[in-house]
Write a protein that holds these residues in place. Structure first.
Motif, PDB file in Angstrom:
ATOM      1  N   VAL A   1       5.541  24.305 147.838  1.00  0.00           N
ATOM      2  CA  VAL A   1       4.725  24.197 146.629  1.00  0.00           C
ATOM      3  C   VAL A   1       3.248  24.057 146.974  1.00  0.00           C
ATOM      4  O   VAL A   1       2.385  24.599 146.277  1.00  0.00           O
ATOM      5  CB  VAL A   1       5.207  23.010 145.770  1.00  0.00           C
ATOM      6  CG1 VAL A   1       4.228  22.729 144.641  1.00  0.00           C
ATOM      7  CG2 VAL A   1       6.579  23.310 145.192  1.00  0.00           C
ATOM      8  N   ALA A   2       2.935  23.348 148.051  1.00  0.00           N
ATOM      9  CA  ALA A   2       1.523  23.176 148.430  1.00  0.00           C
ATOM     10  C   ALA A   2       0.865  24.521 148.694  1.00  0.00           C
ATOM     11  O   ALA A   2      -0.292  24.756 148.300  1.00  0.00           O
ATOM     12  CB  ALA A   2       1.413  22.279 149.661  1.00  0.00           C
ATOM     13  N   ALA A   3       1.597  25.424 149.358  1.00  0.00           N
ATOM     14  CA  ALA A   3       1.048  26.752 149.621  1.00  0.00           C
ATOM     15  C   ALA A   3       0.870  27.546 148.331  1.00  0.00           C
ATOM     16  O   ALA A   3      -0.132  28.256 148.149  1.00  0.00           O
ATOM     17  CB  ALA A   3       1.951  27.517 150.584  1.00  0.00           C
ATOM     18  N   VAL A   4       1.828  27.420 147.417  1.00  0.00           N
ATOM     19  CA  VAL A   4       1.738  28.147 146.140  1.00  0.00           C
ATOM     20  C   VAL A   4       0.557  27.642 145.318  1.00  0.00           C
ATOM     21  O   VAL A   4      -0.204  28.433 144.747  1.00  0.00           O
ATOM     22  CB  VAL A   4       3.053  28.013 145.353  1.00  0.00           C
ATOM     23  CG1 VAL A   4       2.908  28.616 143.952  1.00  0.00           C
ATOM     24  CG2 VAL A   4       4.191  28.701 146.101  1.00  0.00           C
ATOM     25  N   THR A   5       0.375  26.323 145.245  1.00  0.00           N
ATOM     26  CA  THR A   5      -0.752  25.789 144.471  1.00  0.00           C
ATOM     27  C   THR A   5      -2.085  26.191 145.099  1.00  0.00           C
ATOM     28  O   THR A   5      -3.053  26.458 144.395  1.00  0.00           O
ATOM     29  CB  THR A   5      -0.677  24.256 144.363  1.00  0.00           C
ATOM     30  OG1 THR A   5      -0.666  23.679 145.670  1.00  0.00           O
ATOM     31  CG2 THR A   5       0.577  23.819 143.626  1.00  0.00           C
ATOM     32  N   ALA A   6      -2.122  26.271 146.433  1.00  0.00           N
ATOM     33  CA  ALA A   6      -3.352  26.725 147.102  1.00  0.00           C
ATOM     34  C   ALA A   6      -3.651  28.169 146.724  1.00  0.00           C
ATOM     35  O   ALA A   6      -4.815  28.535 146.477  1.00  0.00           O
ATOM     36  CB  ALA A   6      -3.210  26.585 148.613  1.00  0.00           C
ATOM     37  N   ALA A   7      -2.611  29.013 146.654  1.00  0.00           N
ATOM     38  CA  ALA A   7      -2.812  30.411 146.270  1.00  0.00           C
ATOM     39  C   ALA A   7      -3.292  30.517 144.824  1.00  0.00           C
ATOM     40  O   ALA A   7      -4.148  31.346 144.499  1.00  0.00           O
ATOM     41  CB  ALA A   7      -1.505  31.178 146.455  1.00  0.00           C
ATOM     42  N   VAL A   8      -2.752  29.666 143.950  1.00  0.00           N
ATOM     43  CA  VAL A   8      -3.190  29.660 142.549  1.00  0.00           C
ATOM     44  C   VAL A   8      -4.673  29.327 142.461  1.00  0.00           C
ATOM     45  O   VAL A   8      -5.454  30.019 141.804  1.00  0.00           O
ATOM     46  CB  VAL A   8      -2.351  28.651 141.733  1.00  0.00           C
ATOM     47  CG1 VAL A   8      -3.002  28.397 140.372  1.00  0.00           C
ATOM     48  CG2 VAL A   8      -0.933  29.174 141.549  1.00  0.00           C
ATOM     49  N   MET A   9      -5.084  28.253 143.156  1.00  0.00           N
ATOM     50  CA  MET A   9      -6.481  27.833 143.077  1.00  0.00           C
ATOM     51  C   MET A   9      -7.418  28.806 143.789  1.00  0.00           C
ATOM     52  O   MET A   9      -8.611  28.825 143.527  1.00  0.00           O
ATOM     53  CB  MET A   9      -6.631  26.424 143.647  1.00  0.00           C
ATOM     54  CG  MET A   9      -5.862  25.362 142.859  1.00  0.00           C
ATOM     55  SD  MET A   9      -6.192  25.401 141.074  1.00  0.00           S
ATOM     56  CE  MET A   9      -7.894  24.852 141.045  1.00  0.00           C
ATOM     57  N   ALA A  10      -6.855  29.629 144.695  1.00  0.00           N
ATOM     58  CA  ALA A  10      -7.659  30.652 145.356  1.00  0.00           C
ATOM     59  C   ALA A  10      -7.802  31.909 144.499  1.00  0.00           C
ATOM     60  O   ALA A  10      -8.478  32.858 144.905  1.00  0.00           O
ATOM     61  CB  ALA A  10      -7.038  31.011 146.703  1.00  0.00           C
ATOM     62  N   GLY A  11      -7.152  31.902 143.332  1.00  0.00           N
ATOM     63  CA  GLY A  11      -7.290  33.023 142.415  1.00  0.00           C
ATOM     64  C   GLY A  11      -6.367  34.186 142.680  1.00  0.00           C
ATOM     65  O   GLY A  11      -6.630  35.313 142.223  1.00  0.00           O
ATOM     66  N   LEU A  12      -5.246  33.952 143.387  1.00  0.00           N
ATOM     67  CA  LEU A  12      -4.349  35.052 143.707  1.00  0.00           C
ATOM     68  C   LEU A  12      -3.411  35.414 142.567  1.00  0.00           C
ATOM     69  O   LEU A  12      -2.757  36.451 142.610  1.00  0.00           O
ATOM     70  CB  LEU A  12      -3.528  34.728 144.957  1.00  0.00           C
ATOM     71  CG  LEU A  12      -4.186  35.109 146.300  1.00  0.00           C
ATOM     72  CD1 LEU A  12      -5.453  34.303 146.531  1.00  0.00           C
ATOM     73  CD2 LEU A  12      -3.198  34.925 147.444  1.00  0.00           C
ATOM     74  N   GLY A  13      -3.305  34.548 141.566  1.00  0.00           N
ATOM     75  CA  GLY A  13      -2.433  34.875 140.447  1.00  0.00           C
ATOM     76  C   GLY A  13      -1.940  33.642 139.719  1.00  0.00           C
ATOM     77  O   GLY A  13      -2.552  32.569 139.791  1.00  0.00           O
ATOM     78  N   VAL A  14      -0.817  33.816 139.034  1.00  0.00           N
ATOM     79  CA  VAL A  14      -0.228  32.791 138.177  1.00  0.00           C
ATOM     80  C   VAL A  14       1.037  32.260 138.846  1.00  0.00           C
ATOM     81  O   VAL A  14       1.727  32.990 139.566  1.00  0.00           O
ATOM     82  CB  VAL A  14       0.120  33.386 136.801  1.00  0.00           C
ATOM     83  CG1 VAL A  14       0.855  32.383 135.923  1.00  0.00           C
ATOM     84  CG2 VAL A  14      -1.141  33.867 136.098  1.00  0.00           C
ATOM     85  N   ALA A  15       1.351  30.986 138.605  1.00  0.00           N
ATOM     86  CA  ALA A  15       2.579  30.397 139.148  1.00  0.00           C
ATOM     87  C   ALA A  15       3.250  29.544 138.085  1.00  0.00           C
ATOM     88  O   ALA A  15       2.586  28.924 137.247  1.00  0.00           O
ATOM     89  CB  ALA A  15       2.284  29.559 140.383  1.00  0.00           C
TER      90      ALA A  15
END
Length: 285
Positions: free
Chosen positions: A215-229
């Protein structure tokens, strides 16, 4: 000099009330009733000659005397456990599996609650997907697992239900000419499967823009603007925004969290009860 010693069970009830901000969750942690917890606190307050907890219909708050007594109360309970440990030949071990979608940022507080319940208990925690943890539990490699609902299983005790939503970075914008970019955990992940199924049923095209190992990696991707989760709100860092309504995405259901356990000994069961009560507080909070 006070003549009668303090009731350790009453002191323990007070500490649980203070830690969990709730008589109800303190009762759950102690595996007793709310009325019993209230009675223990009342007797402790009578013994000390002061009110320790201010009660209102909406919240629980320590009085100035209660705040001053909290740390000495913790030290008293810890000293009691150290005294008992002198006669213990081996420390009991409790192996717990926590789904990554369950643990989240509350894990340090959850571990602290368990340690406060029984400092002499050796706790081993493993983080993985719900499916992998259930397989380990069935192979008897774990004493207890706390996981999301898993397809094909109807066992386990529901300890909480948690709201999920579609989240993105505050400045993220979807391009009208592309499928919805989705940040997910790697398979097997029940939340990932649910999100994809709901989007498919709604006829909304989507693609994986990021696959993370937790989940930490997914939230980092969200905040980096890679998409929606699809995530629980408590998993998100400050600043993430819910975009489901704006994008017309399907509503996500509340997902249950289940406890599977084969623990029978009293001390580990009490520690697990404290963990479950603390987790309910984290989800409701």
């Amino acid at each position: 000099m006070m003549e009668r010693p303090l009731d350790l069970d009453a002191v323990r009830a007070f500490v649980h009330i203070a830690d969990l901000d709730s008589f109800t969750r303190a009762a759950e942690a102690l595996q007793t009733t709310q009325a019993a917890v209230s009675l223990k606190l009342k007797r402790l307050e009578e013994r000390l000659g002061c009110r320790l907890v201010e009660r209102t219909p909406r919240y629980v708050q320590l009085s100035p005397q209660g705040a001053a007594f909290l740390e000495p109360a913790r030290e008293l309970l810890a000293g009691h456990e150290r005294a008992l440990a002198v006669f213990a030949t081996t420390r009991q071990r409790l192996t717990i599996g926590l789904s990554d979608h369950v643990a989240g940022p509350d894990l340090p507080a959850l571990i602290s609650r368990m340690n406060a319940q029984d400092p002499q208990l050796l706790i081993e925690i493993r983080i993985a997907s719900s499916g992998d943890l259930l397989q380990s539990f069935d192979r008897r490699e774990l004493d207890t697992v706390i996981v999301r609902l898993h397809a094909g299983r109807s066992d386990g005790e529901v300890i909480a239900e948690e709201r999920f939503g579609w989240f993105a970075a505050p400045d993220w914008q979807k391009r009208s000419d592309e499928p919805l970019p989705l940040a997910t955990m790697a398979e097997p992940c029940g939340v990932r499967a649910m999100a994809g199924r709901l989007l498919d049923e709604a006829g909304l095209p989507w693609r994986e823009s990021f696959v993370g190992g937790g989940v930490a990696a997914v939230t980092a991707a969200v905040m980096a603007g890679l998409g929606v989760a699809a995530l629980a709100p408590r998993m998100l860092p400050f600043g993430a925004v819910e975009v489901g309504a704006r994008l017309g995405l399907p509503e996500l259901p509340r997902l249950p969290v289940l406890l599977h356990s084969r623990v029978r000994q009293e001390r580990p069961r009490q520690a697990l009860a404290a963990l479950a009560a603390a987790f309910r507080g984290a989800v409701r909070g």
